[in-house]
Design a protein around this motif. Structure first.
Motif, PDB file in Angstrom:
ATOM      1  N   ASP A 119      -8.777   1.747   6.777  1.00  0.00           N
ATOM      2  CA  ASP A 119      -7.896   0.861   6.398  1.00  0.00           C
ATOM      3  C   ASP A 119      -7.686   0.780   4.668  1.00  0.00           C
ATOM      4  O   ASP A 119      -9.289   0.058   4.085  1.00  0.00           O
ATOM      5  N   ILE A 120      -6.446   0.611   4.259  1.00  0.00           N
ATOM      6  CA  ILE A 120      -6.905   1.262   3.323  1.00  0.00           C
ATOM      7  C   ILE A 120      -7.351  -0.243   2.204  1.00  0.00           C
ATOM      8  O   ILE A 120      -6.974   0.310   0.714  1.00  0.00           O
ATOM      9  N   TRP A 121      -6.721  -1.550   2.457  1.00  0.00           N
ATOM     10  CA  TRP A 121      -6.807  -2.560   1.982  1.00  0.00           C
ATOM     11  C   TRP A 121      -8.526  -3.080   1.881  1.00  0.00           C
ATOM     12  O   TRP A 121      -8.493  -4.674   1.204  1.00  0.00           O
ATOM     13  N   ASP A 130       3.050  -8.621  -1.895  1.00  0.00           N
ATOM     14  CA  ASP A 130       3.819  -8.308  -1.539  1.00  0.00           C
ATOM     15  C   ASP A 130       4.626  -7.288  -1.761  1.00  0.00           C
ATOM     16  O   ASP A 130       4.152  -6.073  -1.204  1.00  0.00           O
ATOM     17  N   SER A 157       1.525  -3.979  -1.585  1.00  0.00           N
ATOM     18  CA  SER A 157       1.658  -4.081  -0.408  1.00  0.00           C
ATOM     19  C   SER A 157       2.597  -2.544  -0.276  1.00  0.00           C
ATOM     20  O   SER A 157       2.675  -2.369   0.183  1.00  0.00           O
ATOM     21  N   ARG A 158       3.963  -3.347  -0.218  1.00  0.00           N
ATOM     22  CA  ARG A 158       4.824  -2.724  -0.420  1.00  0.00           C
ATOM     23  C   ARG A 158       4.982  -1.356  -1.460  1.00  0.00           C
ATOM     24  O   ARG A 158       5.326   0.205  -0.620  1.00  0.00           O
ATOM     25  N   MET A 197       2.004   0.009  -2.217  1.00  0.00           N
ATOM     26  CA  MET A 197       0.749   1.485  -2.609  1.00  0.00           C
ATOM     27  C   MET A 197       1.744   2.170  -0.118  1.00  0.00           C
ATOM     28  O   MET A 197       1.225   3.125  -0.263  1.00  0.00           O
ATOM     29  N   GLY A 198       1.880   1.277   0.345  1.00  0.00           N
ATOM     30  CA  GLY A 198       2.571   1.735   2.025  1.00  0.00           C
ATOM     31  C   GLY A 198       3.480   2.278   1.471  1.00  0.00           C
ATOM     32  O   GLY A 198       3.267   3.419   2.064  1.00  0.00           O
ATOM     33  N   GLY A 199       4.718   2.817   0.608  1.00  0.00           N
ATOM     34  CA  GLY A 199       5.654   3.300   0.658  1.00  0.00           C
ATOM     35  C   GLY A 199       5.327   4.999  -0.458  1.00  0.00           C
ATOM     36  O   GLY A 199       5.575   5.994   0.153  1.00  0.00           O
ATOM     37  N   ILE A 229       2.258   6.178  -0.093  1.00  0.00           N
ATOM     38  CA  ILE A 229       1.417   6.672   0.812  1.00  0.00           C
ATOM     39  C   ILE A 229       2.460   7.686   2.283  1.00  0.00           C
ATOM     40  O   ILE A 229       2.023   8.356   2.046  1.00  0.00           O
ATOM     41  N   LEU A 230       3.102   6.910   2.341  1.00  0.00           N
ATOM     42  CA  LEU A 230       4.475   7.350   2.833  1.00  0.00           C
ATOM     43  C   LEU A 230       5.011   8.880   2.575  1.00  0.00           C
ATOM     44  O   LEU A 230       5.048   9.881   3.616  1.00  0.00           O
ATOM     45  N   GLN A 290      -2.421  12.484   6.759  1.00  0.00           N
ATOM     46  CA  GLN A 290      -3.490  11.122   6.690  1.00  0.00           C
ATOM     47  C   GLN A 290      -4.029  10.865   5.491  1.00  0.00           C
ATOM     48  O   GLN A 290      -4.412  12.196   4.824  1.00  0.00           O
TER      49      GLN A 290
END
Length: 341
Positions: free
Chosen positions: A25-27, A62, A65-66, A68-70, A72-73, A107
């Motif tokens: 859980d990266i957060w 927001d 989150s976007r 960081m999520g982008g 990592i993807l 991952q």
């Protein structure tokens, strides 16, 4: 006699906090350097793992989150973030660099972060907190007034249907017009309040122009964009300024069939040109179109555009030829513009 300072001493003396994120859980924070208590940032009094997002300013969550999520993807090894985070009773700007390693399955295997805390003095932080409270209060009062105005306008419209006396009908219509102007001014203050409140970042000039155009019905006018892959260092309020300029074309540029938006190098900076082939602006009005209250509409669109652009040190002029179309020229300084073909 000389004294030596160890790297650990320098680390704890600097306004920087190091922590390791939880892989699953990266957060969540797995471990964190002890000096976070010194700065009052990411302190978890209840024990257990700290949830990072709950400490970040709500309006920044927001975006963070976007990004960081982008990242990592895309399996990026380094991620840079800038946001506001709670530090005791107020918020402070921080810059985070997160170094991420990945396993064979793609991952996250290990995520180490460093937070650099803004060096602005505490007085600035307190000023920001006071401004935040004031803006929240303004928003609440404005929302309540707009609700009451909506009710008044509704009753006035019902009254018009019931009244037959021409004099009273005329009075009622004038009252409606006055109430609508008050509503327009309140909406203007809501937009003006956003200036300087959003995060600055490098953004695609063509993308933000397209975002602005998405908010406007331009059909059947054709729009041509020629800005290459150029980047602008600004915030999302720049889009609002563009909207205020572009919306005038379908509303006031009589006879316009096309709009050209282009970027030209000028010295070390550039000139963003928005040009249509409509009726143009008469010479006598060119110096007044940016004045508050001037124009056929609400009278604050171009005024707001100019004020927003001034935040980025961008100047705007209208240099079109009357009868041949309007031409808005935005002079952009070099330090916020990267011209790419």
């Amino acid at each position: 006699m000389t004294s030596t300072t160890s790297p650990d001493d320098l680390f704890h003396a600097a306004p920087v906090i190091a922590f390791e994120r939880n892989n699953s859980d990266i957060w969540k924070i797995k471990t964190i350097s002890s000096n976070n208590v010194k700065y009052g940032i990411l302190v978890n009094a209840s024990g257990g793992e700290t949830d990072i997002l709950s400490h970040i300013y709500k309006e920044d969550q927001d975006l963070v989150s976007r990004k960081m999520g982008g990242a990592i993807l895309q399996k990026r090894p380094g991620i840079e973030l800038r946001y506001r985070i709670r530090a005791g009773a107020y918020y402070r700007w921080v810059e985070e660099y997160c170094s991420v390693s990945y396993d064979d399955a793609g991952q996250p295997q290990k995520a180490l972060s460093y937070l650099w805390i803004s060096s602005l003095p505490i007085e600035w932080a307190l000023l920001y907190k006071g401004s935040e409270i004031w803006n929240t209060l303004n928003s609440k009062i404005r929302h309540d007034i707009l609700n009451q105005l909506t009710a008044i306008l509704g009753y006035l419209e019902l009254s018009t249907d019931l009244i037959t006396d021409p004099t009273l009908i005329d009075f009622t219509q004038k009252e409606q017009n006055a109430a609508e102007k008050i509503r327009d001014r309140l909406i203007f203050t809501r937009e003006y309040q956003k200036i300087g409140m959003l995060e600055f970042s490098w953004i695609s000039l063509s993308d933000i122009i397209k975002e602005a155009l998405n908010e406007i019905v331009m059909d059947p006018i054709q729009v041509f964009i020629d800005t290459g892959n150029s980047l602008l260092y600004a915030d999302k309020n720049f889009r609002l300024a563009l909207e205020k300029i572009l919306v005038n074309i379908p509303e006031h540029a009589t006879g316009a069939t096309k709009v050209h938006i282009s970027l030209e190098p000028v010295g070390d900076g550039g000139k963003l040109i928005i040009q249509d082939d409509g009726c143009g602006i008469v010479q006598q009005q060119k110096t007044r179109i940016f004045d508050l209250g001037f124009g056929k509409g609400s009278g604050y669109g171009l005024f707001l555009a100019e004020k927003i652009l001034s935040i980025f040190e961008i100047t705007i002029q209208e240099n079109g030829v009357p009868g041949e179309g309007a031409r808005f020229e935005l002079m952009i300084p070099s330090h916020i513009l990267e011209i790419r073909s």
